[in-house]
Design an enzyme around this catalytic site. Sequence first.
Site, PDB file in Angstrom:
ATOM      1  N   PHE A   1       0.511  -1.444  -0.098  1.00 38.86           N
ATOM      2  CA  PHE A   1      -0.217  -0.098   0.209  1.00 38.86           C
ATOM      3  C   PHE A   1       0.872   1.339  -0.102  1.00 38.86           C
ATOM      4  O   PHE A   1       0.686   2.236  -0.637  1.00 38.86           O
ATOM      5  CB  PHE A   1      -1.315  -0.204   1.344  1.00 38.86           C
ATOM      6  CG  PHE A   1      -1.318   0.942   1.949  1.00 38.86           C
ATOM      7  CD1 PHE A   1      -2.292   2.021   0.524  1.00 38.86           C
ATOM      8  CD2 PHE A   1      -1.567   1.814   2.867  1.00 38.86           C
ATOM      9  CE1 PHE A   1      -2.933   3.013   1.415  1.00 38.86           C
ATOM     10  CE2 PHE A   1      -2.381   2.572   3.308  1.00 38.86           C
ATOM     11  CZ  PHE A   1      -3.110   3.304   2.440  1.00 38.86           C
TER      12      PHE A   1
ATOM     13  N   ASP B   1       9.879  -6.451  -3.766  1.00 37.50           N
ATOM     14  CA  ASP B   1       9.097  -6.985  -3.283  1.00 37.50           C
ATOM     15  C   ASP B   1       9.000  -8.526  -3.306  1.00 37.50           C
ATOM     16  O   ASP B   1       9.307  -8.971  -4.753  1.00 37.50           O
ATOM     17  CB  ASP B   1       7.951  -6.598  -3.864  1.00 37.50           C
ATOM     18  CG  ASP B   1       6.498  -6.454  -2.522  1.00 37.50           C
ATOM     19  OD1 ASP B   1       6.716  -7.392  -1.995  1.00 37.50           O
ATOM     20  OD2 ASP B   1       6.087  -5.076  -1.719  1.00 37.50           O
TER      21      ASP B   1
ATOM     22  N   ASP C   1      12.759 -11.387  -1.233  1.00 40.54           N
ATOM     23  CA  ASP C   1      12.671 -11.628   0.278  1.00 40.54           C
ATOM     24  C   ASP C   1      13.979 -11.036   0.613  1.00 40.54           C
ATOM     25  O   ASP C   1      14.572 -11.462   0.877  1.00 40.54           O
ATOM     26  CB  ASP C   1      12.709 -13.191   0.762  1.00 40.54           C
ATOM     27  CG  ASP C   1      12.342 -12.789   1.806  1.00 40.54           C
ATOM     28  OD1 ASP C   1      12.186 -12.418   3.150  1.00 40.54           O
ATOM     29  OD2 ASP C   1      11.443 -13.793   2.287  1.00 40.54           O
TER      30      ASP C   1
ATOM     31  N   LYS D   1      11.868 -11.574  11.089  1.00 43.55           N
ATOM     32  CA  LYS D   1      12.573 -12.063  10.112  1.00 43.55           C
ATOM     33  C   LYS D   1      12.582 -10.692   9.843  1.00 43.55           C
ATOM     34  O   LYS D   1      13.991 -10.120   9.568  1.00 43.55           O
ATOM     35  CB  LYS D   1      12.747 -12.819   9.660  1.00 43.55           C
ATOM     36  CG  LYS D   1      12.773 -14.298  10.074  1.00 43.55           C
ATOM     37  CD  LYS D   1      13.223 -15.578   9.405  1.00 43.55           C
ATOM     38  CE  LYS D   1      13.212 -17.393   9.676  1.00 43.55           C
ATOM     39  NZ  LYS D   1      13.059 -17.757   8.634  1.00 43.55           N
TER      40      LYS D   1
ATOM     41  N   ALA E   1      11.125   2.333   7.917  1.00 40.52           N
ATOM     42  CA  ALA E   1       9.553   2.932   8.143  1.00 40.52           C
ATOM     43  C   ALA E   1       9.288   2.106   9.530  1.00 40.52           C
ATOM     44  O   ALA E   1       9.048   0.260   9.320  1.00 40.52           O
ATOM     45  CB  ALA E   1       8.275   2.371   7.195  1.00 40.52           C
TER      46      ALA E   1
ATOM     47  N   TYR F   1       5.840  -7.889  15.805  1.00 37.57           N
ATOM     48  CA  TYR F   1       5.604  -6.888  14.813  1.00 37.57           C
ATOM     49  C   TYR F   1       6.245  -5.697  15.865  1.00 37.57           C
ATOM     50  O   TYR F   1       7.549  -5.080  15.090  1.00 37.57           O
ATOM     51  CB  TYR F   1       4.218  -6.177  14.412  1.00 37.57           C
ATOM     52  CG  TYR F   1       4.011  -4.947  13.596  1.00 37.57           C
ATOM     53  CD1 TYR F   1       5.090  -5.774  11.794  1.00 37.57           C
ATOM     54  CD2 TYR F   1       3.218  -4.047  13.720  1.00 37.57           C
ATOM     55  CE1 TYR F   1       4.983  -4.216  11.310  1.00 37.57           C
ATOM     56  CE2 TYR F   1       3.456  -2.523  12.857  1.00 37.57           C
ATOM     57  CZ  TYR F   1       3.986  -3.230  11.784  1.00 37.57           C
ATOM     58  OH  TYR F   1       3.879  -1.786  10.483  1.00 37.57           O
TER      59      TYR F   1
ATOM     60  N   GLN G   1      27.654   3.400  14.284  1.00 35.44           N
ATOM     61  CA  GLN G   1      29.349   2.556  14.303  1.00 35.44           C
ATOM     62  C   GLN G   1      29.449   2.954  12.850  1.00 35.44           C
ATOM     63  O   GLN G   1      31.045   2.327  12.567  1.00 35.44           O
ATOM     64  CB  GLN G   1      29.095   0.439  14.468  1.00 35.44           C
ATOM     65  CG  GLN G   1      29.749   0.153  14.555  1.00 35.44           C
ATOM     66  CD  GLN G   1      29.395  -0.823  15.093  1.00 35.44           C
ATOM     67  OE1 GLN G   1      29.197  -0.903  15.682  1.00 35.44           O
ATOM     68  NE2 GLN G   1      31.047  -2.220  13.993  1.00 35.44           N
TER      69      GLN G   1
ATOM     70  N   THR H   1      -2.498   4.921   8.222  1.00 33.78           N
ATOM     71  CA  THR H   1      -2.642   5.903   7.269  1.00 33.78           C
ATOM     72  C   THR H   1      -3.827   5.178   6.379  1.00 33.78           C
ATOM     73  O   THR H   1      -3.572   3.636   6.474  1.00 33.78           O
ATOM     74  CB  THR H   1      -1.540   5.231   6.366  1.00 33.78           C
ATOM     75  OG1 THR H   1      -0.442   6.007   7.320  1.00 33.78           O
ATOM     76  CG2 THR H   1      -1.184   5.915   5.304  1.00 33.78           C
TER      77      THR H   1
ATOM     78  N   ARG I   1      -7.403  -4.991   8.560  1.00 32.68           N
ATOM     79  CA  ARG I   1      -7.766  -3.364   9.032  1.00 32.68           C
ATOM     80  C   ARG I   1      -8.622  -2.351   9.055  1.00 32.68           C
ATOM     81  O   ARG I   1      -9.552  -2.890   8.291  1.00 32.68           O
ATOM     82  CB  ARG I   1      -6.471  -2.187   8.966  1.00 32.68           C
ATOM     83  CG  ARG I   1      -5.035  -2.806   9.421  1.00 32.68           C
ATOM     84  CD  ARG I   1      -3.735  -1.962   8.839  1.00 32.68           C
ATOM     85  NE  ARG I   1      -3.657  -2.452   7.684  1.00 32.68           N
ATOM     86  CZ  ARG I   1      -1.801  -2.125   7.214  1.00 32.68           C
ATOM     87  NH1 ARG I   1      -1.514  -1.196   8.411  1.00 32.68           N
ATOM     88  NH2 ARG I   1      -1.874  -2.585   6.169  1.00 32.68           N
TER      89      ARG I   1
HETATM   90  N1  UDP Z   1     -11.362  -2.608  14.636  1.00 37.61           N
HETATM   91  C1  UDP Z   1     -12.703  -3.338  14.323  1.00 37.61           C
HETATM   92  N2  UDP Z   1     -13.367  -3.950  13.737  1.00 37.61           N
HETATM   93  C2  UDP Z   1     -12.334  -4.447  12.612  1.00 37.61           C
HETATM   94  C3  UDP Z   1     -11.675  -3.899  12.607  1.00 37.61           C
HETATM   95  C4  UDP Z   1     -10.355  -3.377  13.858  1.00 37.61           C
HETATM   96  O1  UDP Z   1     -13.146  -2.098  15.675  1.00 37.61           O
HETATM   97  O2  UDP Z   1     -12.718  -4.973  11.785  1.00 37.61           O
HETATM   98  C5  UDP Z   1     -10.890  -2.027  15.373  1.00 37.61           C
HETATM   99  C6  UDP Z   1      -9.173  -2.604  15.710  1.00 37.61           C
HETATM  100  O3  UDP Z   1     -10.029  -3.175  17.617  1.00 37.61           O
HETATM  101  C7  UDP Z   1      -8.678  -1.738  16.648  1.00 37.61           C
HETATM  102  C8  UDP Z   1      -8.810  -0.190  15.892  1.00 37.61           C
HETATM  103  O4  UDP Z   1      -9.568  -0.878  14.736  1.00 37.61           O
HETATM  104  O5  UDP Z   1      -9.346  -0.790  18.099  1.00 37.61           O
HETATM  105  C9  UDP Z   1      -7.982  -0.148  14.683  1.00 37.61           C
HETATM  106  O6  UDP Z   1      -7.204  -1.325  13.914  1.00 37.61           O
HETATM  107  P1  UDP Z   1      -6.973  -1.411  12.675  1.00 37.61           P
HETATM  108  O7  UDP Z   1      -6.699  -2.939  13.149  1.00 37.61           O
HETATM  109  O8  UDP Z   1      -6.593  -0.502  11.246  1.00 37.61           O
HETATM  110  O9  UDP Z   1      -4.604  -1.449  13.317  1.00 37.61           O
HETATM  111  P2  UDP Z   1      -4.556  -1.121  14.716  1.00 37.61           P
HETATM  112  O10 UDP Z   1      -4.670   0.713  14.991  1.00 37.61           O
HETATM  113  O11 UDP Z   1      -4.941  -1.911  15.950  1.00 37.61           O
HETATM  114  O12 UDP Z   1      -3.167  -1.470  14.325  1.00 37.61           O
END
Ligand code: UDP
Length: 318
Positions: A11, A31, A56, A91, A114, A145, A162, A175, A186
């Site tokens: 993305f 990628d 990779d 990794k 990043a 992560y 170093q 984002t 997400r």
């Molecule tokens: N979330 C939600 N429903 C979904 C997906 C995520 O309520 O279908 C909530 C999740 O529990 C979190 C927030 O949205 O509190 C953001 O989640 P995301 O997975 O986008 O990323 P995060 O900021 O947690 O890394």
Amino acid sequence: MRIVVTGAAGFLGSHLTDRLLSEGHEVVGVDSLITGNPENLKHLSDEPRFHFVRADVTKYIGVNGVVDRVYHMASPASPKDFPRFPVHICKVGALGTLNALGLSKAKGARMLLASTSEVYGDPEVHPQAEGYWGHVNPIGARSMYDEAKRFAEALTMSYHHQNHVDTRIVRIFNTYGPRMRLDDGRVLPNFMRAALRNEPITIYGDGSQTRSFCYVDDLIDGLIRLMESKLDEPVNIGNPEEVTILEFAREIIAIVGSKSQIVQHPLPTDDPVRRRPDITRARTLLGWEPKVQRPEGLRRTCEDFTRRVLIEKADAAS
Ligand code: UDP
């Protein structure tokens, strides 16, 4: 310049690649396509200043010729990826960053790592400024992560001190924008895809947790400004406008004009309660701040999702 972008099919990597090409640079995109999507780069197939290397980053990053800049963007980054690829994510943060730093050192290139707001974990300080050390569960559901990125920052600073590699570290907050995977997991892709299909929108917990969402074009501006600055300390890039997840769901339903109902699902383990960047450093030292407000960013994102959800429906029907 000749610029390497790891994670170029992802993305953020694909948006960054487009921006760098539009500024006249040559881009080598790397990628593995584990979570990256070749569709994100398809429009560049006839672009002579773009070269794709399928590799990779945890193994080796082989790039011939001169390299001026390395944007190290590669990593699975959705909480949905965390239980699927936990060892690989460790990794990528460790060995992938080591290889990106090794490439930068060998080429005399400047490297931008990043990193992520996840280095702050479930923060006890609000909003989060770069001086905050974080509140991370080292063996928790997100630790592969969070800790990998924390290690990646430590490794980057170590190479800087170093080996005198010229480095930058960006801590990226939530984002959103076109090209996010429909099944990314997400919150924005989940909500927008469900809204477009008039299916239930699943809120985890009661929806009172907050996030602060930055439109992708603003984020990319911030990355490039940081890369071209002299700042070797970490810098937060994100939009400080905080919203509850419940409110965010309602905004998406309204933008889409959806009939979706909101339903509750259990809150995942270690889900941060609040997140909002303190962007004083970016504002004062980079002259950067986000410009795209959520209604406009969501409208642009909705256009892209509408098209892709229609294709998905047509594919499912055929
Ligand atoms: N979330 C939600 N429903 C979904 C997906 C995520 O309520 O279908 C909530 C999740 O529990 C979190 C927030 O949205 O509190 C953001 O989640 P995301 O997975 O986008 O990323 P995060 O900021 O947690 O890394």
